[in-house]
Design a protein around this motif. Structure first.
Motif, PDB file in Angstrom:
ATOM      1  N   GLY A 119      12.170   9.917  28.586  1.00 50.74           N
ATOM      2  CA  GLY A 119      10.854   9.347  28.375  1.00 50.74           C
ATOM      3  C   GLY A 119       9.851   9.976  29.323  1.00 50.74           C
ATOM      4  O   GLY A 119      10.194  10.838  30.145  1.00 50.74           O
ATOM      5  N   ILE A 120       8.617   9.540  29.208  1.00 48.32           N
ATOM      6  CA  ILE A 120       7.522  10.103  29.999  1.00 48.32           C
ATOM      7  C   ILE A 120       6.777   8.978  30.699  1.00 48.32           C
ATOM      8  O   ILE A 120       6.471   7.945  30.084  1.00 48.32           O
ATOM      9  CB  ILE A 120       6.553  10.901  29.110  1.00 48.32           C
ATOM     10  N   VAL A 121       6.493   9.179  31.969  1.00 48.88           N
ATOM     11  CA  VAL A 121       5.648   8.257  32.717  1.00 48.88           C
ATOM     12  C   VAL A 121       4.368   8.973  33.111  1.00 48.88           C
ATOM     13  O   VAL A 121       4.361  10.180  33.361  1.00 48.88           O
ATOM     14  CB  VAL A 121       6.352   7.714  33.982  1.00 48.88           C
ATOM     15  N   GLN A 122       3.296   8.241  33.125  1.00 45.25           N
ATOM     16  CA  GLN A 122       2.011   8.772  33.584  1.00 45.25           C
ATOM     17  C   GLN A 122       1.686   8.120  34.920  1.00 45.25           C
ATOM     18  O   GLN A 122       1.959   6.935  35.127  1.00 45.25           O
ATOM     19  CB  GLN A 122       0.920   8.452  32.567  1.00 45.25           C
ATOM     20  N   PHE A 123       1.105   8.901  35.850  1.00 43.07           N
ATOM     21  CA  PHE A 123       0.748   8.343  37.149  1.00 43.07           C
ATOM     22  C   PHE A 123      -0.394   9.164  37.741  1.00 43.07           C
ATOM     23  O   PHE A 123      -0.780  10.211  37.198  1.00 43.07           O
ATOM     24  CB  PHE A 123       1.955   8.324  38.098  1.00 43.07           C
ATOM     25  N   HIS A 124      -0.935   8.689  38.842  1.00 45.40           N
ATOM     26  CA  HIS A 124      -2.022   9.377  39.526  1.00 45.40           C
ATOM     27  C   HIS A 124      -1.622   9.659  40.975  1.00 45.40           C
ATOM     28  O   HIS A 124      -0.888   8.896  41.593  1.00 45.40           O
ATOM     29  CB  HIS A 124      -3.302   8.526  39.520  1.00 45.40           C
ATOM     30  N   THR A 125      -2.112  10.787  41.487  1.00 47.61           N
ATOM     31  CA  THR A 125      -2.050  11.063  42.917  1.00 47.61           C
ATOM     32  C   THR A 125      -3.486  11.031  43.441  1.00 47.61           C
ATOM     33  O   THR A 125      -4.432  10.782  42.676  1.00 47.61           O
ATOM     34  CB  THR A 125      -1.413  12.434  43.199  1.00 47.61           C
ATOM     35  N   VAL A 126      -3.653  11.315  44.719  1.00 51.52           N
ATOM     36  CA  VAL A 126      -5.003  11.259  45.282  1.00 51.52           C
ATOM     37  C   VAL A 126      -5.891  12.368  44.740  1.00 51.52           C
ATOM     38  O   VAL A 126      -7.121  12.294  44.874  1.00 51.52           O
ATOM     39  CB  VAL A 126      -4.957  11.332  46.823  1.00 51.52           C
ATOM     40  N   ILE A 127      -5.328  13.416  44.099  1.00 52.54           N
ATOM     41  CA  ILE A 127      -6.160  14.506  43.600  1.00 52.54           C
ATOM     42  C   ILE A 127      -6.039  14.739  42.105  1.00 52.54           C
ATOM     43  O   ILE A 127      -6.800  15.545  41.548  1.00 52.54           O
ATOM     44  CB  ILE A 127      -5.860  15.834  44.330  1.00 52.54           C
ATOM     45  N   ALA A 128      -5.107  14.060  41.413  1.00 51.93           N
ATOM     46  CA  ALA A 128      -4.875  14.448  40.021  1.00 51.93           C
ATOM     47  C   ALA A 128      -4.247  13.335  39.208  1.00 51.93           C
ATOM     48  O   ALA A 128      -3.669  12.377  39.738  1.00 51.93           O
ATOM     49  CB  ALA A 128      -3.975  15.681  39.968  1.00 51.93           C
ATOM     50  N   GLN A 129      -4.367  13.507  37.877  1.00 55.57           N
ATOM     51  CA  GLN A 129      -3.581  12.718  36.924  1.00 55.57           C
ATOM     52  C   GLN A 129      -2.348  13.529  36.573  1.00 55.57           C
ATOM     53  O   GLN A 129      -2.437  14.738  36.320  1.00 55.57           O
ATOM     54  CB  GLN A 129      -4.389  12.429  35.665  1.00 55.57           C
ATOM     55  N   CYS A 130      -1.189  12.880  36.523  1.00 57.34           N
ATOM     56  CA  CYS A 130       0.070  13.596  36.345  1.00 57.34           C
ATOM     57  C   CYS A 130       0.974  12.876  35.354  1.00 57.34           C
ATOM     58  O   CYS A 130       0.732  11.714  35.002  1.00 57.34           O
ATOM     59  CB  CYS A 130       0.810  13.721  37.689  1.00 57.34           C
ATOM     60  N   THR A 131       2.002  13.583  34.907  1.00 64.88           N
ATOM     61  CA  THR A 131       3.057  12.971  34.108  1.00 64.88           C
ATOM     62  C   THR A 131       4.403  13.391  34.674  1.00 64.88           C
ATOM     63  O   THR A 131       4.527  14.396  35.362  1.00 64.88           O
ATOM     64  CB  THR A 131       2.988  13.380  32.621  1.00 64.88           C
ATOM     65  N   GLY A 132       5.416  12.585  34.363  1.00 65.75           N
ATOM     66  CA  GLY A 132       6.780  12.900  34.744  1.00 65.75           C
ATOM     67  C   GLY A 132       7.704  12.655  33.578  1.00 65.75           C
ATOM     68  O   GLY A 132       7.591  11.630  32.891  1.00 65.75           O
TER      69      GLY A 132
ATOM     70  N   TYR B 225      18.280  16.504  39.747  1.00 66.16           N
ATOM     71  CA  TYR B 225      17.306  17.584  39.891  1.00 66.16           C
ATOM     72  C   TYR B 225      15.905  16.985  39.852  1.00 66.16           C
ATOM     73  O   TYR B 225      15.633  16.080  39.070  1.00 66.16           O
ATOM     74  CB  TYR B 225      17.415  18.602  38.744  1.00 66.16           C
ATOM     75  N   TRP B 226      15.021  17.512  40.678  1.00 75.69           N
ATOM     76  CA  TRP B 226      13.599  17.176  40.594  1.00 75.69           C
ATOM     77  C   TRP B 226      12.846  18.494  40.556  1.00 75.69           C
ATOM     78  O   TRP B 226      12.863  19.267  41.510  1.00 75.69           O
ATOM     79  CB  TRP B 226      13.151  16.341  41.782  1.00 75.69           C
ATOM     80  N   ARG B 227      12.194  18.726  39.428  1.00 70.88           N
ATOM     81  CA  ARG B 227      11.346  19.915  39.284  1.00 70.88           C
ATOM     82  C   ARG B 227       9.890  19.474  39.333  1.00 70.88           C
ATOM     83  O   ARG B 227       9.493  18.554  38.603  1.00 70.88           O
ATOM     84  CB  ARG B 227      11.618  20.635  37.962  1.00 70.88           C
ATOM     85  N   ASP B 228       9.103  20.132  40.157  1.00 73.13           N
ATOM     86  CA  ASP B 228       7.698  19.757  40.295  1.00 73.13           C
ATOM     87  C   ASP B 228       6.804  20.930  39.910  1.00 73.13           C
ATOM     88  O   ASP B 228       6.946  22.040  40.434  1.00 73.13           O
ATOM     89  CB  ASP B 228       7.393  19.336  41.732  1.00 73.13           C
ATOM     90  N   LEU B 229       5.886  20.678  38.986  1.00 70.25           N
ATOM     91  CA  LEU B 229       4.898  21.662  38.553  1.00 70.25           C
ATOM     92  C   LEU B 229       3.521  21.169  38.995  1.00 70.25           C
ATOM     93  O   LEU B 229       2.788  20.552  38.233  1.00 70.25           O
ATOM     94  CB  LEU B 229       4.947  21.849  37.036  1.00 70.25           C
ATOM     95  N   LEU B 230       3.225  21.354  40.271  1.00 75.45           N
ATOM     96  CA  LEU B 230       1.912  21.128  40.872  1.00 75.45           C
ATOM     97  C   LEU B 230       1.573  19.676  41.154  1.00 75.45           C
ATOM     98  O   LEU B 230       0.553  19.403  41.799  1.00 75.45           O
ATOM     99  CB  LEU B 230       0.786  21.738  40.016  1.00 75.45           C
ATOM    100  N   ALA B 231       2.368  18.725  40.710  1.00 79.13           N
ATOM    101  CA  ALA B 231       2.008  17.323  40.918  1.00 79.13           C
ATOM    102  C   ALA B 231       2.039  16.951  42.401  1.00 79.13           C
ATOM    103  O   ALA B 231       1.145  16.258  42.891  1.00 79.13           O
ATOM    104  CB  ALA B 231       2.945  16.416  40.130  1.00 79.13           C
TER     105      ALA B 231
END
Length: 603
Positions: free
Chosen positions: A100-113, A44-50
């Motif tokens: 666990g949690i990973v932190q990453f960036h997209t071109v418009i935001a800072q995100c976590t997974g 499953y991949w759930r995405d909340l705005l990332a």
């Protein structure tokens, strides 16, 4: 034994997670966009705005790869970093996960997974679930801090302009307002009662939160330490009032909306607001958020089941919404119809103050202790609980859609809960007197949505218990000791002058019957009509339950009407999902969405 012989050393959870993250980064950057090295086939991949400007859940590897290939290409995720706190969790005797949690960036935001890894037959660890979420839009600075004043007092005029108007000053409305103001979005909150917190003050006096204090606070302001671990309803009400004062949120009490209109050409709402004892005012805004409460959203009425021959009953009949305290009623023979949290609380209150109490249960109910809930909420037994923002992310580590297709054997789940004892077990006599333990009816949409609001069941409770659950505050002991009698397995046939008659001919004598039977069902469209009129409701999707994106429809996310939003849920939902609603509004204010609002623009 040869001196050169070596043995494989099992990798730690941190090492396994690092290996998986490297595989994920490789997959995401692959020209063919394959996730075969990092995701299981049944993932499953759930995405909340990332990656998309909405909430979406995809299930099964082919669907995930097909859907996310374009959003990932547009987002260009980078700067991945594994955060401390990777943990191993065991579910039942054989199932082990690494989270666990990973932190990453997209071109418009800072995100976590948040990743949940499972080990396959080839011993490799891959993601069974991955929940990605936007944390902060690039270039947007928080307005609130411990060292600066918060909102400036509003200057009330007969005509006012805000970016957003929130209807309802409960936990959801205040949380949304705080999140929006933190992003620099001017927000007005309208509350029809005379004081903030009155919706909590109107409940029965013995009501307390069933979850611990650290789980319940709203954004930016924690509950005072003096509240105790479980917070009485009046203390919650006082906290909400103080929350508004501390943050300086702009709230109008005794305010009723007398007219609403929307101008599509300017994307502007115009509201006429009637104030008690004052002249009406006109407010314009680009966003309108309905946050009028859980269960009673949009003014839903208490549900009173039609029981024949009620007029023959010589006693009194009330709905649980009318119940305040046993001290107002006095000791007598009481029947409480219902088996949810309110029914158990009221039965306990009556029994503890001398009433002869019978609890009438129609559907199975899962009974779980508060101690068990504490463990299930955090997963950190014997360890320091992480900061709230980290704990919240672990709390939503699984997609909501897993409720629809429970992955684990019911008996195994029961055994896992039982080990926490002594009263953490599901009380089998109260679950289903007519079925063997572990057998339950088919799932129902109503119970799934109720359970979903308390996400502990994502891992541990069967979603197909139509009677929902009861978090035990002591009523279970009163039942097992015989101080409260349970009448279950039979439908109520009719009233008699002295009480209730059941379909097997048995009778229960009562002076007072309390119907803890919930509230009338309302859809988002009905809520929109009751709050904002039929014209607005016509543009709202007929939403309710699960939508095609495997998400709860119309709440904390687009409704089908431009600039119209809804917020509902418990204290956790208010804190956690209010951030995403505010980010959706901010993204629209910054012009980051495509014309059809289904994707972010390519920066």
């Amino acid at each position: 034994m040869s001196g050169t012989e070596t043995f494989a050393v099992p990798l730690s959870a941190d090492a396994i997670s690092s290996v998986w993250l490297a595989a994920l980064i490789s997959d995401l950057s692959s020209p063919s966009f394959t996730l075969k090295r990092s995701f299981t086939n049944d993932s499953y991949w759930r995405d909340l705005l990332a990656f998309t400007p909405d909430f979406r859940t995809l299930h099964a590897l082919p669907e995930i790869q097909h859907f996310f290939s374009v959003p990932v290409e547009l987002a260009r995720p980078s700067r991945f970093r594994l955060l401390p706190g990777v943990r191993q969790r065991r579910i039942g005797p054989t199932k082990t996960f690494i989270q666990g949690i990973v932190q990453f960036h997209t071109v418009i935001a800072q995100c976590t997974g948040v990743f949940t890894l499972t080990q396959g037959e080839d011993s490799s660890w891959k993601a069974w679930s991955f929940v990605t979420m936007m944390d902060q839009l690039s270039g947007v600075v928080d307005c609130f801090s411990a060292h600066t004043p918060l909102c400036c007092p509003a200057e009330w005029k007969t005509t006012m302009e805000y970016t957003a108007v929130v209807v309802g000053a409960g936990q959801c409305g205040l949380s949304v307002a705080a999140r929006l103001e933190n992003l620099g979005i001017s927000t007005l909150v309208l509350e029809r009662s005379s004081a903030i917190g009155n919706n909590w003050r109107s409940r029965y006096e013995s009501l307390e939160t069933n979850t611990p204090r650290a789980y319940n606070h709203l954004p930016f302001v924690a509950f005072p330490e003096g509240c105790g671990k479980y917070i009485p309803c009046r203390d919650v009400a006082d906290y909400l009032e103080n929350y508004q004062r501390t943050l300086g949120l702009h709230v109008l009490t005794s305010a009723c909306i007398s007219a609403t209109s929307y101008d599509a050409s300017s994307s502007t709402w115009t509201l006429s607001i009637s104030l008690s004892g004052q002249a009406s005012i006109t407010v314009t805004a680009r966003h309108l958020i309905g946050a009028t409460g859980t269960g009673t959203m949009g003014g839903a009425l208490p549900f009173m089941p039609s029981i024949p021959e009620k007029s023959s009953f010589l006693g009194s009949v009330i709905h649980s919404s009318e119940y305040k305290s046993s001290s107002c009623i006095g000791a007598q023979k009481v029947v409480v119809v219902g088996a949810g949290c309110s029914a158990h609380d009221i039965a306990q209150d009556m029994a503890n103050h001398g009433s002869q109490t019978v609890l009438v249960q129609r559907s199975p109910t899962a009974v779980v202790s508060r101690q068990t809930i504490d463990r299930l909420l955090t997963g950190y037994v014997g360890q320091d609980v992480p900061a709230t923002e980290i704990a919240d992310r672990f709390y939503v580590a699984l997609p909501l859609t897993t409720l629809q297709n429970p992955q684990y054997d019911t008996m195994e789940i029961h055994a896992h809960i039982d080990q926490f004892g002594p009263q953490g077990e599901l009380v089998s006599a109260r679950i289903s007197p007519s079925r063997p333990r572990g057998q339950f009816p088919a799932p129902s949409l109503r119970s799934t949505r109720r359970v979903c609001s308390l996400c502990i069941v994502l891992f541990f409770l069967p979603a197909n218990i139509p009677g929902g659950f009861y978090i035990d505050r002591g009523c279970a002991k009163l039942i097992t000791s015989g101080k409260i009698t349970v009448k279950s397995g039979h439908e109520i046939s009719h009233f008699s002058p002295s009480g209730l008659v059941f379909d097997d001919g048995s009778r229960v004598v009562a002076d007072l019957v309390i119907l803890a039977t919930g509230y009338s069902k309302t859809t988002i469209k009905q809520v929109a009509e009751s709050l904002f009129g039929a014209q607005v409701a016509d543009a709202v999707h007929e939403l309710g339950g699960w939508d095609n994106d495997n998400e709860l429809a119309g709440v904390w996310r687009p409704t089908g009407h431009d600039g119209l939003w809804f917020a509902e849920g418990d204290l956790f939902s208010a804190r956690f999902y209010s951030q995403f609603l505010a980010l959706q509004i901010m993204a629209r204010e910054m012009g980051l969405l495509s014309p059809d609002q289904r994707t972010y623009i390519s920066c």
